[in-house]
Design a protein around this motif. Structure first.
Motif, PDB file in Angstrom:
ATOM      1  N   MET A   1      21.785  60.030  35.933  1.00 32.63           N
ATOM      2  CA  MET A   1      20.916  60.046  37.105  1.00 32.63           C
ATOM      3  C   MET A   1      19.583  59.447  36.684  1.00 32.63           C
ATOM      4  O   MET A   1      18.989  59.889  35.711  1.00 32.63           O
ATOM      5  N   ARG A   2      19.163  58.472  37.444  1.00 36.21           N
ATOM      6  CA  ARG A   2      17.876  57.857  37.147  1.00 36.21           C
ATOM      7  C   ARG A   2      16.765  58.586  37.893  1.00 36.21           C
ATOM      8  O   ARG A   2      17.025  59.341  38.834  1.00 36.21           O
ATOM      9  N   ALA A   3      15.539  58.335  37.490  1.00 35.92           N
ATOM     10  CA  ALA A   3      14.397  58.974  38.134  1.00 35.92           C
ATOM     11  C   ALA A   3      14.290  58.554  39.596  1.00 35.92           C
ATOM     12  O   ALA A   3      13.788  59.306  40.435  1.00 35.92           O
ATOM     13  N   SER A   4      14.781  57.364  39.915  1.00 38.18           N
ATOM     14  CA  SER A   4      14.707  56.870  41.294  1.00 38.18           C
ATOM     15  C   SER A   4      15.730  57.555  42.201  1.00 38.18           C
ATOM     16  O   SER A   4      15.720  57.358  43.407  1.00 38.18           O
ATOM     17  N   GLY A   5      16.659  58.345  41.611  1.00 40.26           N
ATOM     18  CA  GLY A   5      17.696  59.007  42.399  1.00 40.26           C
ATOM     19  C   GLY A   5      19.013  58.258  42.364  1.00 40.26           C
ATOM     20  O   GLY A   5      20.005  58.744  42.884  1.00 40.26           O
ATOM     21  N   ASP A   6      19.026  57.070  41.765  1.00 40.09           N
ATOM     22  CA  ASP A   6      20.270  56.314  41.637  1.00 40.09           C
ATOM     23  C   ASP A   6      21.154  56.963  40.578  1.00 40.09           C
ATOM     24  O   ASP A   6      20.673  57.607  39.645  1.00 40.09           O
ATOM     25  N   VAL A   7      22.467  56.766  40.742  1.00 37.74           N
ATOM     26  CA  VAL A   7      23.428  57.351  39.814  1.00 37.74           C
ATOM     27  C   VAL A   7      24.136  56.222  39.080  1.00 37.74           C
ATOM     28  O   VAL A   7      24.631  55.287  39.697  1.00 37.74           O
ATOM     29  N   VAL A   8      24.145  56.317  37.755  1.00 42.24           N
ATOM     30  CA  VAL A   8      24.852  55.337  36.927  1.00 42.24           C
ATOM     31  C   VAL A   8      26.139  56.002  36.450  1.00 42.24           C
ATOM     32  O   VAL A   8      26.114  57.061  35.841  1.00 42.24           O
ATOM     33  N   LEU A   9      27.268  55.397  36.779  1.00 43.05           N
ATOM     34  CA  LEU A   9      28.558  55.950  36.397  1.00 43.05           C
ATOM     35  C   LEU A   9      29.155  55.093  35.290  1.00 43.05           C
ATOM     36  O   LEU A   9      29.358  53.894  35.459  1.00 43.05           O
ATOM     37  N   LYS A  10      29.407  55.734  34.138  1.00 42.32           N
ATOM     38  CA  LYS A  10      30.016  55.020  33.027  1.00 42.32           C
ATOM     39  C   LYS A  10      31.530  55.076  33.199  1.00 42.32           C
ATOM     40  O   LYS A  10      32.111  56.159  33.347  1.00 42.32           O
ATOM     41  N   LEU A  11      32.173  53.913  33.187  1.00 40.82           N
ATOM     42  CA  LEU A  11      33.618  53.853  33.380  1.00 40.82           C
ATOM     43  C   LEU A  11      34.324  54.261  32.099  1.00 40.82           C
ATOM     44  O   LEU A  11      33.850  53.972  30.996  1.00 40.82           O
ATOM     45  N   LYS A  12      35.475  54.927  32.248  1.00 38.27           N
ATOM     46  CA  LYS A  12      36.264  55.307  31.083  1.00 38.27           C
ATOM     47  C   LYS A  12      36.745  54.068  30.344  1.00 38.27           C
ATOM     48  O   LYS A  12      36.694  53.990  29.122  1.00 38.27           O
ATOM     49  N   HIS A  21      29.663  49.907  33.632  1.00 41.06           N
ATOM     50  CA  HIS A  21      28.930  50.922  34.379  1.00 41.06           C
ATOM     51  C   HIS A  21      28.841  50.509  35.845  1.00 41.06           C
ATOM     52  O   HIS A  21      28.828  49.316  36.155  1.00 41.06           O
ATOM     53  N   LEU A  22      28.777  51.498  36.726  1.00 39.72           N
ATOM     54  CA  LEU A  22      28.576  51.241  38.157  1.00 39.72           C
ATOM     55  C   LEU A  22      27.287  51.929  38.580  1.00 39.72           C
ATOM     56  O   LEU A  22      26.982  53.033  38.120  1.00 39.72           O
ATOM     57  N   LEU A  23      26.536  51.274  39.455  1.00 41.51           N
ATOM     58  CA  LEU A  23      25.258  51.817  39.927  1.00 41.51           C
ATOM     59  C   LEU A  23      25.385  52.143  41.411  1.00 41.51           C
ATOM     60  O   LEU A  23      25.781  51.299  42.214  1.00 41.51           O
ATOM     61  N   PHE A  24      25.116  53.392  41.759  1.00 39.90           N
ATOM     62  CA  PHE A  24      25.160  53.831  43.153  1.00 39.90           C
ATOM     63  C   PHE A  24      23.812  54.428  43.527  1.00 39.90           C
ATOM     64  O   PHE A  24      23.133  55.021  42.681  1.00 39.90           O
ATOM     65  N   SER A  25      23.464  54.312  44.812  1.00 41.28           N
ATOM     66  CA  SER A  25      22.351  55.119  45.304  1.00 41.28           C
ATOM     67  C   SER A  25      22.896  56.543  45.423  1.00 41.28           C
ATOM     68  O   SER A  25      24.113  56.750  45.402  1.00 41.28           O
ATOM     69  N   GLY A  26      22.029  57.524  45.554  1.00 40.54           N
ATOM     70  CA  GLY A  26      22.469  58.910  45.640  1.00 40.54           C
ATOM     71  C   GLY A  26      23.450  59.122  46.779  1.00 40.54           C
ATOM     72  O   GLY A  26      24.473  59.782  46.640  1.00 40.54           O
ATOM     73  N   LEU A  27      23.130  58.531  47.924  1.00 42.42           N
ATOM     74  CA  LEU A  27      23.977  58.681  49.109  1.00 42.42           C
ATOM     75  C   LEU A  27      25.329  58.011  48.916  1.00 42.42           C
ATOM     76  O   LEU A  27      26.374  58.568  49.286  1.00 42.42           O
ATOM     77  N   GLU A  28      25.319  56.827  48.313  1.00 39.96           N
ATOM     78  CA  GLU A  28      26.585  56.132  48.049  1.00 39.96           C
ATOM     79  C   GLU A  28      27.477  56.960  47.133  1.00 39.96           C
ATOM     80  O   GLU A  28      28.682  57.063  47.341  1.00 39.96           O
ATOM     81  N   PHE A  29      26.861  57.573  46.116  1.00 42.89           N
ATOM     82  CA  PHE A  29      27.632  58.366  45.157  1.00 42.89           C
ATOM     83  C   PHE A  29      28.270  59.587  45.830  1.00 42.89           C
ATOM     84  O   PHE A  29      29.444  59.884  45.626  1.00 42.89           O
ATOM     85  N   VAL A  30      27.489  60.246  46.684  1.00 44.47           N
ATOM     86  CA  VAL A  30      28.015  61.405  47.411  1.00 44.47           C
ATOM     87  C   VAL A  30      29.147  60.964  48.336  1.00 44.47           C
ATOM     88  O   VAL A  30      30.162  61.652  48.488  1.00 44.47           O
TER      89      VAL A  30
END
Ligand SMILES: [Zn+2]
Length: 159
Positions: A1-12, A21-30
């Motif tokens: 989770m970044r300070a901006s609220g974005d979520v970085v997802l590390k792929l297996k 890695h994939l970058l989502f906004s908080g809403l996109e991730f939810v």
């Protein structure tokens, strides 16, 4: 989770284009997470082919309840207990109206709200004049509410 609220997802395992890695906004991730939640009361394990619920040969493959019980008893090394055969199939019981009220509206009409004693039905009043008299005594209306006129379709308001 970044300070901006974005979520970085590390792929297996990285994608073929080497994306790791994939970058989502908080809403996109939810949104992605919510899509993974199954709808309520849906079986999470589904069987296909010969194990499907309505397969013609399923009964020849799937062991009966008594067989499963016998296998379990044998594998647990406990004294052999003969399983009781289900001689009388359980009849599906219809839910009573009190049970339905409790289940749907969380209203318990079998317990007295003042003394927590058990309530039982002692009479059913079906005579209209008696019902009107009781409702009038309680100050409640004895007629159903008037039927509201149908609304115009919402599209009509723009014309
Ligand atoms: Zn009571």
């Amino acid at each position: 989770m970044r300070a901006s609220g974005d979520v970085v997802l590390k792929l297996k395992h990285p994608y073929s284009d080497k994306t790791s890695h994939l970058l989502f906004s908080g809403l996109e991730f939810v949104e992605k997470l919510a899509a993974l939640v199954p709808p309520p009361r849906i079986h999470l394990t589904r069987f296909f082919g010969c194990l499907a619920p309505h397969s013609k040969i399923r009964s020849a493959i799937v062991p009966k309840k008594a067989e499963v019980y016998a296998c379990r008893v044998y594998s647990e090394q406990t004294p052999a207990v003969t399983p009781e055969p289900d001689s009388t199939p359980k009849k599906k019981r219809r839910m009573g109206w009190a049970e339905l009220l409790a289940r749907v509206f969380a209203i318990d009409i079998t317990t007295c709200p003042q003394c927590s004693g058990e309530l039982k039905v002692c009479a059913a009043i079906v005579e209209v004049s008696a019902i009107k008299k009781i409702l009038g005594h309680l100050g409640l209306p004895d007629k159903p509410p008037d039927i509201s006129p149908a609304r115009l379709p919402s599209q009509m308001s723009f014309v």
